[in-house]
Structures are given as structure tokens and as C-alpha cells.
Scaffold this motif. Structure first.
Motif, PDB file in Angstrom:
ATOM      1  N   ARG A 191      -9.956 -13.469  -6.749  1.00  0.00           N
ATOM      2  CA  ARG A 191      -9.211 -12.319  -6.236  1.00  0.00           C
ATOM      3  C   ARG A 191     -10.155 -11.425  -5.449  1.00  0.00           C
ATOM      4  O   ARG A 191     -11.364 -11.441  -5.638  1.00  0.00           O
ATOM      5  CB  ARG A 191      -8.591 -11.482  -7.371  1.00  0.00           C
ATOM      6  N   HIS A 219       0.832  -1.213   0.000  1.00  0.00           N
ATOM      7  CA  HIS A 219       0.000   0.000   0.000  1.00  0.00           C
ATOM      8  C   HIS A 219       0.862   1.257   0.000  1.00  0.00           C
ATOM      9  O   HIS A 219       0.392   2.336   0.386  1.00  0.00           O
ATOM     10  CB  HIS A 219      -0.956  -0.013   1.198  1.00  0.00           C
ATOM     11  N   ARG A 262      -1.910 -10.906 -14.830  1.00  0.00           N
ATOM     12  CA  ARG A 262      -1.672 -11.251 -13.421  1.00  0.00           C
ATOM     13  C   ARG A 262      -2.852 -10.855 -12.534  1.00  0.00           C
ATOM     14  O   ARG A 262      -3.083 -11.442 -11.481  1.00  0.00           O
ATOM     15  CB  ARG A 262      -0.391 -10.561 -12.930  1.00  0.00           C
TER      16      ARG A 262
HETATM   17  C1  EPS Z   1      -2.289  -9.692  -0.283  1.00  0.00           C
HETATM   18  C2  EPS Z   1      -3.512  -9.169   0.124  1.00  0.00           C
HETATM   19  C3  EPS Z   1      -4.417  -8.487  -0.832  1.00  0.00           C
HETATM   20  C4  EPS Z   1      -4.137  -8.970  -2.233  1.00  0.00           C
HETATM   21  C5  EPS Z   1      -2.663  -8.702  -2.477  1.00  0.00           C
HETATM   22  C6  EPS Z   1      -1.858  -9.678  -1.696  1.00  0.00           C
HETATM   23  O1  EPS Z   1      -4.201  -7.085  -0.876  1.00  0.00           O
HETATM   24  P1  EPS Z   1      -5.007  -6.072   0.044  1.00  0.00           P
HETATM   25  O2  EPS Z   1      -4.503  -6.325   1.434  1.00  0.00           O
HETATM   26  O3  EPS Z   1      -4.651  -4.701  -0.449  1.00  0.00           O
HETATM   27  O4  EPS Z   1      -6.451  -6.404  -0.127  1.00  0.00           O
HETATM   28  O5  EPS Z   1      -4.986  -8.353  -3.155  1.00  0.00           O
HETATM   29  O6  EPS Z   1      -2.341  -8.818  -3.827  1.00  0.00           O
HETATM   30  C7  EPS Z   1      -2.233  -7.657  -4.547  1.00  0.00           C
HETATM   31  C8  EPS Z   1      -2.510  -6.452  -4.085  1.00  0.00           C
HETATM   32  C9  EPS Z   1      -1.758  -7.885  -5.908  1.00  0.00           C
HETATM   33  O7  EPS Z   1      -1.563  -6.914  -6.662  1.00  0.00           O
HETATM   34  O8  EPS Z   1      -1.556  -9.062  -6.247  1.00  0.00           O
HETATM   35  C10 EPS Z   1      -1.369 -10.303   0.677  1.00  0.00           C
HETATM   36  O9  EPS Z   1      -1.567 -10.160   1.895  1.00  0.00           O
HETATM   37  O10 EPS Z   1      -0.394 -10.977   0.281  1.00  0.00           O
END
Ligand code: EPS
Length: 401
Positions: free
Chosen positions: A46, A11, A40
Motif C-alpha cells: 500500500r 479526498h 482493509r
Molecule cells: C487509489 C489511490 C490511492 C490509494 C487509494 C486508491 O489513494 P491516494 O490517491 O490518496 O494516494 O491509497 O486507496 C485508498 C485511499 C484506500 O483507502 O483504500 C486509487 O486511485 O484507486
């Protein structure tokens, strides 16, 4: 030598990648990289983050007028979600009177970096470690891998992948893979080649989401058209198998890598495992051929000229909406692990990330064997080698000339 490094928190402001060693004269456009970045982001399972991001690369250096110039290729992928997290992730120190930062994590998720990272790096807020361990980082790898694919593509090498299992659903694998492989796999919402298994995988992912659980799976990555002779048997760190396995095991959540028959080879006698040698027309295989490819495209850490076939196993994502037990690092009491926005599965994306890592290892092995600072020089060296192999053995006599 082709090498790369990445930087960036999930982030934070952006992901950064630096790719070195790509010969000059390779046509590279941002759109070639963006296409891989979009692949990807696909895949049923997702989370909401993928609706926020629309990954696009900014080419910062190393490419001029649409061609590589031999210098390090620096790339930037801005995080759109940064605007929602700027106060959480700001590099500036907080004023003494400021309230504690939002979104601190003190209840480590089993299976994620949270506990081990906090202990190792002496941090109190697990966000300091989890932001970097996030699979978001793989976007930067895919950007580098896209350039690696372009280089390999200039030599007729095609790299693709498909999903063979998600959760308990196994897909039948066709005896002959469709080509181009990714055109077929990308048409499925889970990047699986079989229609029925695709439907079952989607159902399994939806069920896991309802159960507030997560799913792992297995992908196969295949490289077609590689010349015989990449990698080497002479030293442990030059063996291509080891380099590939190490690169693939470095992908977040990956727990296993198999080449060819992999673990199954250990359960069969040698007569059922090794691939008999015959004469063949393939120039990239030096004029030899195999009717089977149980070795998966390498022998003794060297490519055989047969397709490289690797399976990669990913564990289920560690962020559970129905969390496991943990210890609260502030109170010391038994607690439930942190539950926050995440994916149900990222297995469809794993194939794309695996392709990138395989492309980077193979591009490095190509440059290692054939050298050359420009694409023209590299091409001349590859041609000379393959022509030499073709001349050395004649298809008619089967004997060395
Ligand atoms: C991830 C948690 C998620 C996934 C992230 C990997 O993100 P967030 O916490 O922002 O919801 O979406 O993957 C990506 C952002 C991506 O671009 O692949 C984690 O904890 O590993």
C-alpha cells in the motif's frame, strides 16, 4: 431485503454508507466495524495514503444501546486526508478571479476511469470522476460488510479470505484451510497462508515498486457454516452464484470471479467435476455430505451446506509511476499518463473487501429465505428449517421418513 449504498470521494470530507434491512436486536459496536476497517488498510504494497488514514466509523443511525433497531444504519468514515485537499475538493463554487484548482488531471491513465468518465459525464478535469472511482470507496463497503458478518456470525457462519497469487507468485493452498481463516491469513504481510510464498510476494512487490510498476493477484474468499438452501434456481436474478459474482465484480480493478473449480471445471469431464452425494452429519447440509467440494458450495444457484469458495482476480493498479502513453485532453498531444501517489498492489486488501461483499450478499440471502424483523424471529425460522431437515431424513436408514 438487505441493501446498501455508499457515497464519498477519495479526498472528500468523508465516506458515507447506508445499510438497510438488518433485523432488530443484533449487537453492533463501532469497534466491530473498526476492526474490519483496520484489516482493509493492511498489506505490504500500500502507498503513503494508508499512513495518513486511520479509518474509524461513526455510527449515525440504526444502532441504539449497542443493538440494531431495524432502521437504516448510517455510517460515516471521515477522510483524514481531507484537510490536505479541502481547497481541491470544496463543494463551493470558485470566485471568478480565483486561479484554477490545484491537482487537475488531463492526462488520463489507461485502465482507470479517467478517460471514459470524462467523456461520459462531460467533464474536463478527470478528478471529477477519478475521486469516486478510487478504491477508497471500498472502506464504506467494508463497514457495511462488517455488520453483515455480525449477522451471519450469529448463525455460526465464518467468512475469511487469503491471497493465493500476487504478480507471478502463486501460493500452494493447503488441503484443509486453517480456522479461523483470517487469524492465519492476517498474520502474513500479504495475507497469504504459505510462508515461502509470503516472502516471494513481498520480494515481488518491492521489485515492482523499484520498477515503478504495479501488480495484480488472486484471492480466495471462503464462507463456512452456511445452511443448505440460500439463493434459488428459479430465476436468473435469484441465483446466488450470479449475485455473488456481480457483487465481487463491482469491486474496483476486479476482472474475474470463479466459484469452486471455476474455469478449470470446463477442462475436465463431469466425473471429475461433480461432488458425489452421501449421507453426512452436518445439520447445515440437511444431513448430507460430499467428500469433495469442487462446486465451491453452490449447485444451481443454491448453497449446498458445504463451504462457499470463491476466487477473485484483480488487475494491477492503473496508476503507474512509469506511465503508459496517453493523450493530453487539453493539448490533444501524445503524452505520458498522470502519475500520482498510489499503491503498488492492493491485493491483500481485496480479500477483506471481497469478504464484505460476500457477507452482504449472504446476509441478504439469509433474510430473503428466513425473513423476520428481529434477530429472534430470524433465528426461530432458521432453527425450524434446519430441525425440519434433520427430522426428514434419518442417518440410520438413509431414507426419507
Ligand atoms: C487509489 C489511490 C490511492 C490509494 C487509494 C486508491 O489513494 P491516494 O490517491 O490518496 O494516494 O491509497 O486507496 C485508498 C485511499 C484506500 O483507502 O483504500 C486509487 O486511485 O484507486
Amino acid at each position: 431485503m438487505i441493501r446498501f449504498t455508499t457515497a464519498g470521494e477519495s479526498h472528500g470530507r468523508a465516506l458515507v454508507a447506508v445499510l438497510e434491512g438488518v433485523p432488530a436486536g443484533l449487537a453492533v459496536a463501532a469497534e466491530d466495524i473498526d476492526r474490519e476497517l483496520r484489516r482493509r488498510m493492511m498489506g505490504h504494497g500500500r502507498g503513503a495514503r494508508m499512513k495518513i488514514e486511520a479509518d474509524r466509523v461513526e455510527l449515525v443511525s440504526g444502532v441504539r444501546a449497542g443493538e440494531t433497531i431495524g432502521s437504516p444504519i448510517a455510517m460515516l468514515i471521515p477522510n483524514r486526508d481531507w484537510s490536505n485537499w479541502a481547497d481541491v475538493m470544496a463543494p463551493e463554487p470558485d470566485a471568478p478571479s480565483a486561479p484554477p484548482r490545484r491537482r487537475q488531471v488531463h492526462r488520463p491513465r489507461p485502465g482507470h476511469v479517467d478517460l471514459v468518465g470524462v467523456l461520459k459525464y462531460g467533464r474536463t478535469d478527470a478528478r471529477d470522476v477519478l475521486e469516486r472511482a478510487s478504491a477508497r470507496e471500498t472502506a464504506a463497503r467494508v463497514a457495511c460488510g462488517a455488520v453483515g458478518k455480525l449477522l451471519l456470525g450469529a448463525f455460526g457462519v465464518e467468512i475469511g479470505s487469503h491471497v493465493v497469487a500476487i504478480g507471478g507468485v502463486e501460493a500452494p493452498v493447503p488441503a484443509t484451510l486453517p480456522r479461523p481463516l483470517n487469524a492465519a491469513a492476517d498474520a502474513s504481510p500479504v495475507r497469504c497462508l504459505a510462508d515461502e510464498a509470503t516472502r516471494d510476494m513481498v520480494v515481488a512487490i518491492d521489485a515492482a515498486k523499484r520498477a515503478r510498476d504495479t501488480l495484480g493477484g488472486v484471492v480466495e474468499i471462503v464462507a463456512f457454516g452456511l445452511p443448505v438452501g440460500l439463493g434459488s434456481h428459479v430465476s436468473w436474478d435469484r441465483k446466488l452464484d450470479g449475485r455473488l459474482a456481480g457483487a465481487l465484480m463491482s469491486i474496483p480493478a476486479v476482472k474475474g470471479v470463479e466459484i469452486g473449480l471455476g474455469f478449470a471445471a470446463a477442462r475436465h469431464p463431469g466425473s471429475e467435476v461433480h461432488d458425489a452425494i452421501r449421507r453426512g452429519p452436518a445439520k447445515e447440509a440437511g444431513g448430507f455430505g460430499r467428500d469433495t467440494n469442487r462446486a465451491g458450495g453452490t449447485e444451481a444457484g443454491i448453497t449446498t451446506g458445504e463451504p462457499l469458495a470463491i476466487r477473485v482476480a484483480m488487475k494491477p493498479i492503473a496508476t503507474l509511476m512509469r506511465p503508459l502513453e496517453t493523450v493530453d485532453l487539453v493539448t490533444g498531444k501524445t503524452s505520458k499518463a498522470q502519475a500520482e501517489r498510489s499503491d503498488v498492489t492492493a491485493v491483500p486488501a481485496l480479500g477483506v473487501i471481497g469478504e464484505a461483499m460476500v457477507a452482504l450478499v449472504l446476509a441478504d440471502a439469509l433474510v430473503e429465505k428466513f425473513g423476520g424483523d428481529s434477530l429472534a424471529e430470524l433465528r426461530a425460522n432458521v432453527t425450524q428449517y434446519l430441525d425440519g431437515l434433520a427430522r426428514r431424513f434419518t442417518a440410520e436408514s438413509g431414507a426419507e421418513e
